[in-house]
Write an enzyme that holds these catalytic residues in place. Structure first.
Site, PDB file in Angstrom:
ATOM      1  N   SER A 117       0.830  -1.207   0.000  1.00 11.76           N
ATOM      2  CA  SER A 117       0.000   0.000   0.000  1.00 11.76           C
ATOM      3  C   SER A 117       0.861   1.252   0.000  1.00 11.76           C
ATOM      4  O   SER A 117       1.970   1.252   0.557  1.00 11.76           O
ATOM      5  CB  SER A 117      -0.855  -0.017   1.274  1.00 11.76           C
ATOM      6  OG  SER A 117      -1.466   1.238   1.483  1.00 11.76           O
ATOM      7  N   TYR A 141      -1.525  -0.092  10.410  1.00 18.05           N
ATOM      8  CA  TYR A 141      -1.840  -0.706   9.117  1.00 18.05           C
ATOM      9  C   TYR A 141      -0.657  -0.570   8.147  1.00 18.05           C
ATOM     10  O   TYR A 141      -0.174  -1.554   7.578  1.00 18.05           O
ATOM     11  CB  TYR A 141      -3.101  -0.078   8.504  1.00 18.05           C
ATOM     12  CG  TYR A 141      -3.264  -0.449   7.055  1.00 18.05           C
ATOM     13  CD1 TYR A 141      -3.665  -1.737   6.696  1.00 18.05           C
ATOM     14  CD2 TYR A 141      -2.964   0.454   6.039  1.00 18.05           C
ATOM     15  CE1 TYR A 141      -3.755  -2.104   5.360  1.00 18.05           C
ATOM     16  CE2 TYR A 141      -3.064   0.102   4.713  1.00 18.05           C
ATOM     17  CZ  TYR A 141      -3.457  -1.176   4.372  1.00 18.05           C
ATOM     18  OH  TYR A 141      -3.536  -1.531   3.059  1.00 18.05           O
ATOM     19  N   LYS A 145       2.100  -3.406   6.448  1.00 19.01           N
ATOM     20  CA  LYS A 145       2.379  -3.573   5.014  1.00 19.01           C
ATOM     21  C   LYS A 145       3.876  -3.460   4.745  1.00 19.01           C
ATOM     22  O   LYS A 145       4.422  -4.207   3.927  1.00 19.01           O
ATOM     23  CB  LYS A 145       1.579  -2.548   4.197  1.00 19.01           C
ATOM     24  CG  LYS A 145       0.090  -2.878   4.133  1.00 19.01           C
ATOM     25  CD  LYS A 145      -0.135  -4.189   3.389  1.00 19.01           C
ATOM     26  CE  LYS A 145      -1.547  -4.696   3.465  1.00 19.01           C
ATOM     27  NZ  LYS A 145      -1.719  -6.014   2.805  1.00 19.01           N
TER      28      LYS A 145
HETATM   29  C1  WQD Z   1      -8.958  10.287   0.537  1.00 18.34           C
HETATM   30  C2  WQD Z   1      -8.999  11.779   0.834  1.00 18.34           C
HETATM   31  C3  WQD Z   1      -9.467  12.331   3.130  1.00 18.34           C
HETATM   32  C4  WQD Z   1     -13.688  11.017   3.120  1.00 18.34           C
HETATM   33  C5  WQD Z   1      -6.529   5.301   2.708  1.00 18.34           C
HETATM   34  C6  WQD Z   1      -5.395   4.577   3.338  1.00 18.34           C
HETATM   35  C7  WQD Z   1      -4.515   4.001   2.292  1.00 18.34           C
HETATM   36  C8  WQD Z   1      -5.300   3.136   1.338  1.00 18.34           C
HETATM   37  C9  WQD Z   1      -6.443   3.880   0.772  1.00 18.34           C
HETATM   38  C10 WQD Z   1      -5.622   0.822   1.960  1.00 18.34           C
HETATM   39  C11 WQD Z   1      -8.310  12.156   2.141  1.00 18.34           C
HETATM   40  C12 WQD Z   1     -10.549  12.844   2.200  1.00 18.34           C
HETATM   41  C13 WQD Z   1     -12.363  11.292   2.780  1.00 18.34           C
HETATM   42  C14 WQD Z   1     -14.584  12.104   3.315  1.00 18.34           C
HETATM   43  C15 WQD Z   1     -12.787  13.628   2.819  1.00 18.34           C
HETATM   44  N1  WQD Z   1      -5.853   2.020   2.045  1.00 18.34           N
HETATM   45  N2  WQD Z   1     -11.926  12.570   2.637  1.00 18.34           N
HETATM   46  N3  WQD Z   1     -14.096  13.374   3.144  1.00 18.34           N
HETATM   47  O1  WQD Z   1      -6.736   8.236   3.480  1.00 18.34           O
HETATM   48  O2  WQD Z   1      -5.938   8.684   1.106  1.00 18.34           O
HETATM   49  O3  WQD Z   1      -5.987   6.385   1.977  1.00 18.34           O
HETATM   50  O4  WQD Z   1      -7.208   4.430   1.839  1.00 18.34           O
HETATM   51  O5  WQD Z   1      -5.013   0.041   1.499  1.00 18.34           O
HETATM   52  O6  WQD Z   1      -3.551   3.271   2.912  1.00 18.34           O
HETATM   53  O7  WQD Z   1      -4.658   5.475   4.143  1.00 18.34           O
HETATM   54  O8  WQD Z   1      -8.091   7.449   1.455  1.00 18.34           O
HETATM   55  O9  WQD Z   1     -10.413   7.554   0.668  1.00 18.34           O
HETATM   56  O10 WQD Z   1      -9.958   7.680   3.170  1.00 18.34           O
HETATM   57  O11 WQD Z   1      -9.362   9.607   1.726  1.00 18.34           O
HETATM   58  O12 WQD Z   1     -12.419  14.810   2.703  1.00 18.34           O
HETATM   59  O13 WQD Z   1     -15.773  11.946   3.616  1.00 18.34           O
HETATM   60  O14 WQD Z   1     -10.369  12.155   0.998  1.00 18.34           O
HETATM   61  O15 WQD Z   1      -9.201  13.277   4.123  1.00 18.34           O
HETATM   62  O16 WQD Z   1      -7.662  13.369   1.948  1.00 18.34           O
HETATM   63  P1  WQD Z   1      -6.646   7.803   2.082  1.00 18.34           P
HETATM   64  P2  WQD Z   1      -9.539   8.008   1.777  1.00 18.34           P
END
Ligand code: WQD
Length: 326
Positions: A117, A141, A145
């Site tokens: 990841s 997490y 990985k």
């Molecule tokens: C994306 C962006 C949030 C929801 C995570 C894991 C990563 C991988 C993928 C697993 C961020 C913003 C989100 C909302 C928002 N996982 N957001 N409003 O955090 O980039 O990655 O998932 O394998 O390891 O860390 O993904 O989709 O949670 O967020 O503003 O309602 O959207 O703050 O900037 P993230 P995400």
């Protein structure tokens, strides 16, 4: 060749199983069905229900199906939960992998593709993240990985097992509605959920040092991601002792605000988002350099964010028909 796909009943795993079948590879799915769904596994693919902590069962399956390669996707993957339950994450993701690698080595399996990841990078302070960017995971997490990558690579070095660790960026989309992600843990489904509830989507912070102040990510269509697994599997078959570590992203950055605008356009909703506080631990920008995967595998992303949102929305409507606007 027969490939064991652990986690093959999960969202990403089911796409990998299909991509492997389309490429003419035989597969067996191994899944504990804790998050996986049996109906996602094609009827002509054997499904063995089991945990990667069960070495004896793994050994039996590897022998019975004459497995020659493994794609290991079975893992716990919620960042927040991993902070609450680190021991559970280390057991499932690291100990489960160690037990699997023991069985794999014993059975003299030749190739091993590991699901890693972009979480291994933590808060990278670079425009494009390369595989040489230092790893500094921010959550248990991400740590599991990174530790997993070390285990995989060390085993390859010691035994000749050919290995590839694929560092996924932000995965979205579906090949078909019934294969869509059913979890509501990432931006796209979280926005869908708000729209369905007739509520404003949330932007977690708009004071980041990015063009529109919201976080920038690299979104990758799950169909492209699945094809990267096929390409990696093929590359490993070329010979023993290979050790690849590859970013699997598109190389393009898209902001949270842009994503929400596009989701509104695709779904027919017109809900401006509400800006809330930053979510702790979120990096401002995480965008892949996808050059190494292109050079090593001849692979690159083909689907854009529009495809991801449209296909994810079809999957959402299947489970939430009341959300339809037209
Ligand atoms: C994306 C962006 C949030 C929801 C995570 C894991 C990563 C991988 C993928 C697993 C961020 C913003 C989100 C909302 C928002 N996982 N957001 N409003 O955090 O980039 O990655 O998932 O394998 O390891 O860390 O993904 O989709 O949670 O967020 O503003 O309602 O959207 O703050 O900037 P993230 P995400």
């Amino acid at each position: 060749m027969t490939w064991l796909i652990t986690g093959g009943a999960g969202y990403i795993g089911a796409h990998v199983v299909r991509a492997m079948a389309e490429a003419g590879e035989r597969t067996v799915v191994y899944d504990d069905l804790s998050a996986g769904i049996a109906a996602r596994v094609p009827e002509d693919v054997p499904l063995v229900t089991g945990s990667t902590l069960d070495g004896e069962k793994l050994a039996r399956v590897l022998a019975e199906h004459e497995v020659t390669g493994v794609v290991h996707l079975a893992a716990r993957k919620q960042v927040g939960e991993s902070v609450e339950r680190p021991l559970h994450y280390y057991r499932e993701n690291v100990e489960g992998l160690r037990v699997l690698l023991e069985a794999v080595t014993e059975a003299e399996v030749g190739s091993f593709v590991f699901s890693s990841s972009a979480a291994v990078y933590g808060m990278p302070d670079v425009k494009l993240v390369t595989e040489e960017t230092p790893c500094a995971p921010m959550s248990p997490y991400g740590e599991t990985k990174l530790a997993g990558e070390w285990l995989v690579r060390a085993t390859g070095r010691a035994t000749g097992l050919s290995t590839a660790s694929l560092r996924y960026f932000n995965v979205a989309g579906a090949a078909r509605p019934e294969l869509a992600d059913t979890g509501v843990f990432n931006l796209v489904p979280m926005v869908f959920e708000k729209l369905t509830q007739d509520a404003a989507p949330h932007v977690f912070g708009d004071d980041y040092p990015t063009p529109d102040g919201t976080c920038v990510r690299d979104y990758i269509h799950v169909v492209d991601l699945a094809e990267a697994h096929v390409a990696a599997a093929r590359a490993l078959q070329a010979g023993p002792g290979r050790a690849l570590t590859l970013n699997i992203g598109s190389g393009e950055g898209v902001s949270v605000r842009e994503m929400i605008d596009r989701i509104n356009a695709v779904t027919g909703y017109d809900r401006p988002p509400t800006v809330t506080a930053r979510r702790p631990g979120d990096p401002a920008r995480v965008v892949a350099s996808a050059e190494r995967a292109a050079a090593e595998l001849g692979w690159k992303a083909r689907h854009d964010v529009q495809d991801m949102i449209t296909s994810a929305w079809q999957g959402w409507l299947r489970l939430h028909p009341e959300a339809a606007r037209t």
